[in-house]
Design a protein around this motif. Structure first.
Motif, PDB file in Angstrom:
ATOM      1  N   GLN A 192      31.092  40.518  33.827  1.00 47.10           N
ATOM      2  CA  GLN A 192      29.830  40.428  33.925  1.00 47.10           C
ATOM      3  C   GLN A 192      29.274  39.422  35.203  1.00 47.10           C
ATOM      4  OE1 GLN A 192      28.699  38.934  29.875  1.00 47.10           O
ATOM      5  NE2 GLN A 192      28.109  40.897  29.411  1.00 47.10           N
ATOM      6  N   LYS A 193      30.146  38.367  35.203  1.00 45.21           N
ATOM      7  CA  LYS A 193      29.870  37.415  36.416  1.00 45.21           C
ATOM      8  C   LYS A 193      30.215  37.943  37.735  1.00 45.21           C
ATOM      9  CE  LYS A 193      30.999  32.741  37.847  1.00 45.21           C
ATOM     10  NZ  LYS A 193      31.220  33.346  39.286  1.00 45.21           N
ATOM     11  N   GLN A 194      31.268  38.751  37.790  1.00 50.85           N
ATOM     12  CA  GLN A 194      31.308  39.511  39.105  1.00 50.85           C
ATOM     13  C   GLN A 194      30.344  40.392  39.452  1.00 50.85           C
ATOM     14  OE1 GLN A 194      35.217  41.109  39.879  1.00 50.85           O
ATOM     15  NE2 GLN A 194      36.296  39.493  39.092  1.00 50.85           N
TER      16      GLN A 194
ATOM     17  N   VAL B  52      42.000  50.066  46.715  1.00 53.38           N
ATOM     18  CA  VAL B  52      41.740  49.112  45.230  1.00 53.38           C
ATOM     19  C   VAL B  52      42.976  48.587  44.583  1.00 53.38           C
ATOM     20  CG1 VAL B  52      40.977  49.653  42.735  1.00 53.38           C
ATOM     21  CG2 VAL B  52      39.736  51.044  44.518  1.00 53.38           C
ATOM     22  N   VAL B  53      43.876  49.531  44.671  1.00 56.46           N
ATOM     23  CA  VAL B  53      45.316  48.940  44.183  1.00 56.46           C
ATOM     24  C   VAL B  53      45.704  47.855  45.059  1.00 56.46           C
ATOM     25  CG1 VAL B  53      47.882  49.202  43.924  1.00 56.46           C
ATOM     26  CG2 VAL B  53      46.171  51.070  43.324  1.00 56.46           C
TER      27      VAL B  53
ATOM     28  N   VAL C  40      45.776  37.523  37.040  1.00 59.05           N
ATOM     29  CA  VAL C  40      45.909  38.891  36.832  1.00 59.05           C
ATOM     30  C   VAL C  40      44.401  39.470  36.102  1.00 59.05           C
ATOM     31  CG1 VAL C  40      46.943  40.404  35.164  1.00 59.05           C
ATOM     32  CG2 VAL C  40      48.334  38.774  36.458  1.00 59.05           C
ATOM     33  N   GLN C  41      43.731  38.707  35.350  1.00 60.31           N
ATOM     34  CA  GLN C  41      42.819  39.126  34.658  1.00 60.31           C
ATOM     35  C   GLN C  41      41.569  39.195  35.546  1.00 60.31           C
ATOM     36  OE1 GLN C  41      40.859  37.579  30.985  1.00 60.31           O
ATOM     37  NE2 GLN C  41      39.264  36.947  32.205  1.00 60.31           N
ATOM     38  N   SER C  42      41.555  38.269  36.602  1.00 56.97           N
ATOM     39  CA  SER C  42      40.388  38.593  37.808  1.00 56.97           C
ATOM     40  C   SER C  42      40.750  39.713  38.715  1.00 56.97           C
ATOM     41  CB  SER C  42      40.467  37.442  38.724  1.00 56.97           C
ATOM     42  OG  SER C  42      39.785  36.116  38.039  1.00 56.97           O
ATOM     43  N   GLY C  43      41.858  40.034  38.761  1.00 59.56           N
ATOM     44  CA  GLY C  43      42.133  41.422  39.461  1.00 59.56           C
ATOM     45  C   GLY C  43      41.785  42.549  38.745  1.00 59.56           C
TER      46      GLY C  43
ATOM     47  N   MET D 240      38.959  45.508  39.387  1.00 59.11           N
ATOM     48  CA  MET D 240      39.334  46.984  39.489  1.00 59.11           C
ATOM     49  C   MET D 240      38.314  47.613  38.525  1.00 59.11           C
ATOM     50  SD  MET D 240      42.982  48.801  38.887  1.00 59.11           S
ATOM     51  CE  MET D 240      43.421  48.321  37.464  1.00 59.11           C
ATOM     52  N   ALA D 241      38.299  47.169  37.106  1.00 61.15           N
ATOM     53  CA  ALA D 241      37.460  47.758  36.325  1.00 61.15           C
ATOM     54  C   ALA D 241      35.945  47.748  36.929  1.00 61.15           C
ATOM     55  CB  ALA D 241      37.356  46.806  35.064  1.00 61.15           C
TER      56      ALA D 241
END
Length: 208
Positions: free
Chosen positions: A8-10, A145-146, A158-161, A165-166
């Protein structure tokens, strides 16, 4: 933050920093519709999916960013354009120039090396050349994207990446949701979003 909160923040940061202009929002609405068509085609005709994704969806999307979005000081968010470019999680305008240059040079690379170092069957006619170009474009898009996702693993975790991507893959659905009224505002003569109509899926603390 949880995965959903960071998503949501991104999304909110991307909207408030890079989508002030209503024409840009409208172009994103059209782009999102094209991307959904591309998503459907990719399972049956990958080359056609790439053509729709790059020639229609991406062209509309980036036209909005490069030609309609203001590059002056952002009074709404109290941020300069340079600051927004530095903190952009995904592809900022400079990175997009590099990506779009790679995309534009793909046909030239195929003309110089028709089998692309043995990866493709050389085209014998225009239709096959377009098909080969489209397939390379598909891998350029997925690769971009990758690449940025893995880069974000190092920069932000890792979560931010994975969140980014999501966000990228679900942007078409979200853009249709939040920009569906863009044509209405344009007809009213409201060419810029004041960012005052907070969206329901953005927590209040992210509105500041």
């Amino acid at each position: 933050m949880t995965f959903r909160e960071e998503l949501q923040k991104q999304r909110w940061d991307d909207h408030r920093y890079y989508h002030h202009n209503r024409i840009n929002q409208f172009l994103h609405l059209l782009s999102a519709s094209c991307f959904l068509i591309s998503y459907g085609l990719v399972f049956f005709h990958p080359a056609a999916a790439a053509l729709v994704g790059w020639l229609l969806a991406m062209t509309l999307r980036q036209t909005g960013h490069f030609f309609f979005e203001p590059k002056t000081y952002d009074e709404v968010n109290k941020a300069s354009h340079d600051f927004k470019e530095r903190v952009k999680v995904g592809y900022n305008l400079n990175r997009k120039v590099v990506l779009l240059s790679i995309w534009a040079l793909t046909p030239v690379a195929l003309l110089l090396n028709p089998d692309l170092l043995g990866l493709l069957s050389p085209a014998t006619n225009l239709v096959e050349f377009i098909s080969n170009t489209a397939l390379i474009w598909l891998f350029v898009g997925l690769g971009a994207v990758v690449f940025r996702t893995v880069h974000l693993f190092k920069l932000m975790g890792v979560q931010s990446g994975l969140v980014w991507m999501a966000k990228i893959f679900t942007d078409p659905f979200h853009d249709i949701k939040i920009y569906q009224k863009a044509p209405y505002y344009i007809l009213k003569g409201e060419m810029y979003d004041s960012m005052e109509d907070w969206h329901d899926d953005v927590p209040l603390e992210q509105h500041t």
